[in-house]
Design a protein around this motif. Structure first.
Motif, PDB file in Angstrom:
ATOM      1  N   GLY A 152       2.042  20.573  -6.425  1.00 26.73           N
ATOM      2  CA  GLY A 152       2.662  21.891  -6.532  1.00 26.73           C
ATOM      3  C   GLY A 152       1.717  23.008  -6.894  1.00 26.73           C
ATOM      4  N   LYS A 153       0.394  22.733  -6.834  1.00 31.47           N
ATOM      5  CA  LYS A 153      -0.594  23.744  -7.182  1.00 31.47           C
ATOM      6  C   LYS A 153      -1.641  23.892  -6.082  1.00 31.47           C
ATOM      7  CE  LYS A 153      -0.174  22.994 -12.190  1.00 31.47           C
ATOM      8  NZ  LYS A 153      -0.895  22.645 -13.432  1.00 31.47           N
ATOM      9  N   LEU A 154      -2.167  25.105  -5.976  1.00 27.15           N
ATOM     10  CA  LEU A 154      -3.231  25.378  -5.016  1.00 27.15           C
ATOM     11  C   LEU A 154      -4.576  25.041  -5.637  1.00 27.15           C
ATOM     12  CD1 LEU A 154      -3.833  26.880  -2.201  1.00 27.15           C
ATOM     13  CD2 LEU A 154      -4.455  28.808  -3.649  1.00 27.15           C
ATOM     14  N   LYS A 155      -5.442  24.379  -4.879  1.00 32.06           N
ATOM     15  CA  LYS A 155      -6.780  24.099  -5.397  1.00 32.06           C
ATOM     16  C   LYS A 155      -7.769  24.020  -4.246  1.00 32.06           C
ATOM     17  CE  LYS A 155      -6.402  19.019  -5.584  1.00 32.06           C
ATOM     18  NZ  LYS A 155      -6.501  17.851  -6.475  1.00 32.06           N
ATOM     19  N   PRO A 156      -9.043  24.350  -4.512  1.00 30.85           N
ATOM     20  CA  PRO A 156     -10.069  24.209  -3.478  1.00 30.85           C
ATOM     21  C   PRO A 156     -10.122  22.760  -3.000  1.00 30.85           C
ATOM     22  CG  PRO A 156     -10.902  25.476  -5.317  1.00 30.85           C
ATOM     23  CD  PRO A 156      -9.586  24.894  -5.762  1.00 30.85           C
ATOM     24  N   SER A 157     -10.387  22.583  -1.730  1.00 28.84           N
ATOM     25  CA  SER A 157     -10.369  21.245  -1.147  1.00 28.84           C
ATOM     26  C   SER A 157     -11.750  20.616  -1.141  1.00 28.84           C
ATOM     27  CB  SER A 157      -9.840  21.307   0.288  1.00 28.84           C
ATOM     28  OG  SER A 157      -9.977  20.062   0.930  1.00 28.84           O
TER      29      SER A 157
END
Length: 391
Positions: free
Chosen positions: A378-383
């Protein structure tokens, strides 16, 4: 000196001062940079963010002072709405040339750029093309620069992440614009080459509709593991939201026109985008120059985060003004285009939030590693796929 005579002297002095000020204003020439893009309809928010970046550059340039050919000038952005319609783009650009004497015009969609490219070399018009469709630069149009990185740089990361996380059956359901068609043409063979299967192709009119239930129902009938979606951010959010409401549990590969942070505003957060992969939002980039740019934009835009539409088109216009200064002209499109690569290399650190280093052999901007992001938990993060995206 009598009071009457003193009044006359003051009046004459005031008139002379006013004349002098007026002459100073008249001496400052206005340099027109044109814009034709969607300012109404489903893609209006996208078009306005492009314009926000252009106007921010003009404001900062004018505040600092711009000198071209030994004259102080004012940069003015002249914006016309084309409703994302290439035919309207062609009409608008003709008007910008004839009425405003614009030698530089920015267009933020592939169809409109293709329309302008049919005649811009004959018109000595420098086209700033905000579209990641590779064919824009590959046409070898000598008076075109493609602003964003080619979208093909993201595809290897998209394919690897989605296929390894969700499975091999993919549906294609992006915008039905020229841009969406180009994404389909590149994504489909890459997915299949990696051992995947395209189970359905159902592009939709993101710019004309807000009801995507019927189109998404056709997609979900084929039971895909992954859906390629995307167009302007707002309708992309509706597409994702309606897919979830219809029961889709898989992943989204989000084409680069849509920005995950903007899409999340429509879906009421990142949880409905679980498993999505897309472009890393500008505000999530920790590069010092990018952070400084984000802070400046927030200060003048009610604490709103800038999108890559804002940041890249800010840089494009800033570099255009520097190119004019280097070339010594604001009216010769060919001379401005010839100086553009040099201008990109001279960008001030805080005016280059996307770390552009120059132009490639086809006239496209070269950035540092094209950064991607994923939604997990449910969170955005660098891949971790960013290293793959740079290859």
């Amino acid at each position: 000196m009598t009071m009457k005579r003193w009044s006359v002297v003051v009046a004459v002095a005031g008139a002379l001062a006013a004349m002098s000020a007026a002459q100073g204003v008249m001496a400052q020439e206005v340099v027109h940079i044109g814009y034709s893009g969607p300012l109404s309809g489903g893609a209006a928010k996208y078009g306005k963010e492009v314009l926000d970046g252009m106007q921010m550059a003009a404001d900062e340039l004018n505040q600092a002072g711009v000198d071209i050919g030994g004259k102080k000038v004012k940069i003015q952005i002249d914006a016309l709405d084309d409703k994302y319609n290439p035919a309207e783009t062609a009409i608008n650009v003709k008007r910008l040339i004839e009425e405003d004497k614009a030698a530089v015009v920015l267009v933020p969609h592939a169809g409109g750029c293709f329309a302008v490219q049919t005649s811009n070399e004959q018109q000595n018009l420098f086209l700033l093309a905000y579209t990641s469709v590779p064919q824009i630069a590959q046409r070898n149009n000598k008076l075109t620069v493609r602003i964003p990185p080619e979208f093909t740089s993201y595809i290897p990361a998209f394919v690897k992440f989605e296929m390894s996380t969700y499975g091999k059956k993919a549906a294609i359901a992006p915008t039905d614009s020229d841009y969406g068609k180009a994404w389909t043409a590149a994504f489909k063979p890459a997915w299949e080459a990696a051992g995947g299967q395209i189970v359905v192709e159902n592009p939709m009119s993101y710019n004309k509709s807000t009801d995507f239930y019927s189109g998404m129902s056709r997609v979900l009938a084929e039971k895909p593991d992954v859906i390629l979606i995307g167009g302007p951010s707002e309708p992309t959010g509706l597409v994702a939201q309606q897919a979830r409401e219809l029961g889709f549990k898989g992943g989204f590969a989000v084409i680069d026109q849509a920005k995950l942070d903007e899409v999340a505003k429509v879906t009421n957060g990142y949880p409905p985008l679980e498993g999505a992969i897309g472009v890393l939002p500008v505000a999530a980039d920790e590069t010092p120059g990018t952070k400084a740019f984000v802070a400046r934009f927030r200060k003048t835009h009610d604490n709103r985060d800038p999108s890559s539409e804002v940041s890249l088109n800010y840089t494009a216009v800033y570099a255009a003004a520097l190119a004019m200064k280097i070339a010594g002209t604001s009216t010769d499109g060919a001379a401005i285009r010839a100086a553009y690569d040099k201008a990109l290399k001279q960008l001030p650190h805080d005016s280059n939030p996307n770390n552009i280093s120059g132009l490639d052999d086809h006239g496209g901007l070269v950035a540092a590693t094209p950064l991607v992001a994923i939604v997990q938990g449910g969170k955005l993060k660098p891949s971790e796929m960013n290293a793959l995206a740079s290859k």
